[in-house]
Design a protein around this motif. Structure first.
Motif, short mmCIF file in Angstrom:
data_model
loop_
_atom_site.label_atom_id
_atom_site.label_comp_id
_atom_site.label_asym_id
_atom_site.label_seq_id
_atom_site.Cartn_x
_atom_site.Cartn_y
_atom_site.Cartn_z
N VAL A 50 9.87 -0.68 -6.45
CA VAL A 50 9.00 -0.90 -5.29
C VAL A 50 9.76 -1.57 -4.16
N GLU A 51 10.53 -2.60 -4.47
CA GLU A 51 11.29 -3.29 -3.43
C GLU A 51 12.32 -2.35 -2.79
N ASN A 52 12.93 -1.48 -3.60
CA ASN A 52 13.88 -0.51 -3.05
C ASN A 52 13.17 0.47 -2.12
N LEU B 151 10.46 -0.16 -0.39
CA LEU B 151 10.13 -0.90 0.84
C LEU B 151 11.34 -0.99 1.75
N ALA B 152 12.51 -1.20 1.17
CA ALA B 152 13.73 -1.24 1.97
C ALA B 152 13.99 0.10 2.65
N LEU B 153 13.76 1.18 1.91
CA LEU B 153 13.95 2.51 2.49
C LEU B 153 12.94 2.78 3.60
N LEU B 154 11.69 2.40 3.38
CA LEU B 154 10.66 2.60 4.41
C LEU B 154 10.99 1.81 5.67
N ARG B 155 11.58 0.63 5.51
CA ARG B 155 11.94 -0.18 6.68
C ARG B 155 13.03 0.54 7.50
N ALA C 165 0.81 -1.22 0.00
CA ALA C 165 0.00 0.00 0.00
C ALA C 165 0.85 1.28 0.00
N PRO C 166 1.94 1.36 0.81
CA PRO C 166 2.72 2.60 0.80
C PRO C 166 3.42 2.88 -0.52
N THR C 167 3.56 1.85 -1.37
CA THR C 167 4.27 2.05 -2.64
C THR C 167 3.32 2.38 -3.78
N PRO D 199 1.69 5.15 -4.66
CA PRO D 199 2.02 6.37 -5.42
C PRO D 199 3.18 6.16 -6.40
N LEU D 200 4.17 5.38 -6.00
CA LEU D 200 5.30 5.11 -6.90
C LEU D 200 4.85 4.30 -8.11
N ILE D 201 4.04 3.27 -7.89
CA ILE D 201 3.54 2.45 -9.00
C ILE D 201 2.69 3.30 -9.94
N ARG D 202 1.89 4.16 -9.38
CA ARG D 202 1.07 5.03 -10.23
C ARG D 202 1.95 5.94 -11.11
N ARG D 203 3.01 6.47 -10.51
CA ARG D 203 3.87 7.37 -11.25
C ARG D 203 4.62 6.63 -12.36
N LEU D 204 5.05 5.40 -12.10
CA LEU D 204 5.85 4.66 -13.06
C LEU D 204 5.02 3.93 -14.12
#
Length: 431
Positions: free
Chosen positions: A215-217, A219-223, A83-85, A87-92
């Motif tokens: 997206v995985e990158n 998620l790593a940053l959010l962690r 869910a937090p990603t 906006p990124l998926i929408r942009r890409l």
């Protein structure tokens, strides 16, 4: 020209649609088997998926299951790690798909479509085959399809037209790439592009693959930048023994104790997660909670509600697991029995584990805990421990325990008389 059998699941040359459709019909009709398709223009990954779809009873002429209710879908979206990603998926992907004849789908690891966005006209057409948020597009339900089969195999995949198992999807093509938790490698879901034949191209695969990596990158940053996971020092504790309502206890940031009442289902979930520190999938948890009618959508909704009660920092999804050890009165009894301290176990054991629960897994734990404590008492020679056990609800009808009290060498006449009376009452009740 026949489609090449690319080991990575990419369509490297377009198969003749009519020929693939004819082979599909023969396979579905049982007129050819998988072994006879080695030289046919159908990729091995597709044939194997057809086999699995047929074996699990997927009907090639029916659509997928009805979509989840709006409230359940909202809760699934709220708690999903992707869910937090969004906006990124929408942009890409999504922003460029709005008028390009494709839709972008984001799925959970079990194949549930969480978001379907993109070209409005294509979305309306996709609704006719139930390609909508909340529907189940796992391979075991929808048959061969890019997101479902990519999740089943945990690999990127492109499906072109008649390669789909379901005939209702033969006019569509799709490209899907799985997404994983960057820290644990756990499969979180997939990103999918669905549209016409052009979607099953190398360029599309590269685009979706790059989005999954981004997206995985993220998620790593959010962690790294998100709130720290709780530790055992946070003092989380669960009380689930006896007739009182189960409760969740924590200490707030000011050092003050806080306590929240739990529903029976939430207590069941926490007990099972304590006993399974490795984590549980939604399917496994549903089976442990109710081996008949409970579905994974209900489980996810319950976990979402539980997360609001205890705090999201204590629970992780995919699989569901506790992020830190949680103490409990149940655990205290187990620990005391493990060290042979039967007296301490009796001190903590205020009654059966979640006596109102109908979960088969909780029923097993309830029996295991009670029987273990009982055996520890009866195999010892301590009269005081025996009397304490018989005073508990579990011991009131324990005929062997009352007989042991009657025959105990240190029992006084009053104790023996009490035991005889209790034995007579048990025998009368049991006929």
């Amino acid at each position: 020209m026949a489609a090449s059998r690319n080991a990575g699941g990419r369509v490297s040359a377009r198969a003749q649609p009519a020929k693939v459709r004819a082979i599909h019909d023969l396979f579905i009709g049982g007129q050819v088997d998988a072994a006879s398709l080695d030289s046919a223009p159908v990729r091995r990954v597709i044939v194997e998926s057809w086999q699995r779809s047929l074996a699990t009873g997927v009907d090639p002429d029916l659509g997928t299951r009805a979509a989840a209710a709006a409230a359940a879908l909202t809760e699934l979206r709220d708690i999903h790690p992707l869910a937090p990603t969004l906006p990124l998926i929408r942009r890409l992907l999504v922003d460029d798909a709005v008028d390009s004849g494709v839709v972008v789908a984001i799925t959970a690891a079990d194949g549930t479509l969480l978001w379907v966005e993109g070209d409005p006209g294509v979305r309306r057409k996709a609704e006719a085959m139930n390609f909508v948020p909340g529907s189940d597009w796992s391979e075991r339900v929808a048959g061969t399809n890019a997101p479902g089969t990519a999740l089943a195999l945990d690999r990127e995949l492109q499906i072109l037209g008649s390669e789909h198992f379901s005939r209702t999807v033969h006019s569509w093509s799709c490209t899907a790439v799985p997404v994983h938790d960057p820290a644990t490698g756990v499969l979180l879901g997939a990103i999918d592009l669905t549209g016409g034949a052009a979607v099953a191209s190398p360029q599309t695969l590269a685009l979706v693959r790059a989005t999954a990596v981004a997206v995985e990158n993220q998620l790593a940053l959010l962690r790294l930048t998100g709130p720290a996971a709780p530790t055992a020092a946070d003092g989380a504790r669960l009380t689930v023994l006896g007739a009182d309502r189960p409760r969740w206890h924590v200490t707030d940031t000011a050092g003050r104790p806080q306590s929240s009442a739990l529903t029976g289902r939430h207590a069941d979930i926490l007990v099972l997660l304590i006993r399974h520190p490795e984590g549980l999938s939604a399917d496994h948890l549903a089976m442990l909670l109710d081996d008949k009618d409970l579905d994974v959508v209900t489980v996810r909704a319950e976990v979402s509600r539980l997360r609001r009660v205890i705090g999201s920092a204590y629970l992780e999804s995919r699989p569901y697991r506790l992020l830190a050890p949680v103490a409990s009165d149940m655990g205290d009894v187990y620990d005391a029995l493990q060290t042979g301290n039967v007296s301490a176990a009796l001190d903590t054991y205020s009654g059966a584990l979640l006596p109102q629960s109908v979960s088969p897994a909780i029923a097993r734990l309830r029996t295991e805990l009670s029987a273990g404590l009982r055996e520890a008492v009866l195999t010892g020679s301590d009269l005081g421990l025996l009397r304490r056990w018989l005073a508990l609800p579990d011991g009131r009808d324990d005929r062997q325990g009352w007989r042991a009290l009657h025959d105990h060498a240190q029992a006084d006449p009053v104790a023996r008389a009490q035991a005889r009376g209790h034995l007579a009452g048990i025998d009368a009740e049991l006929g």
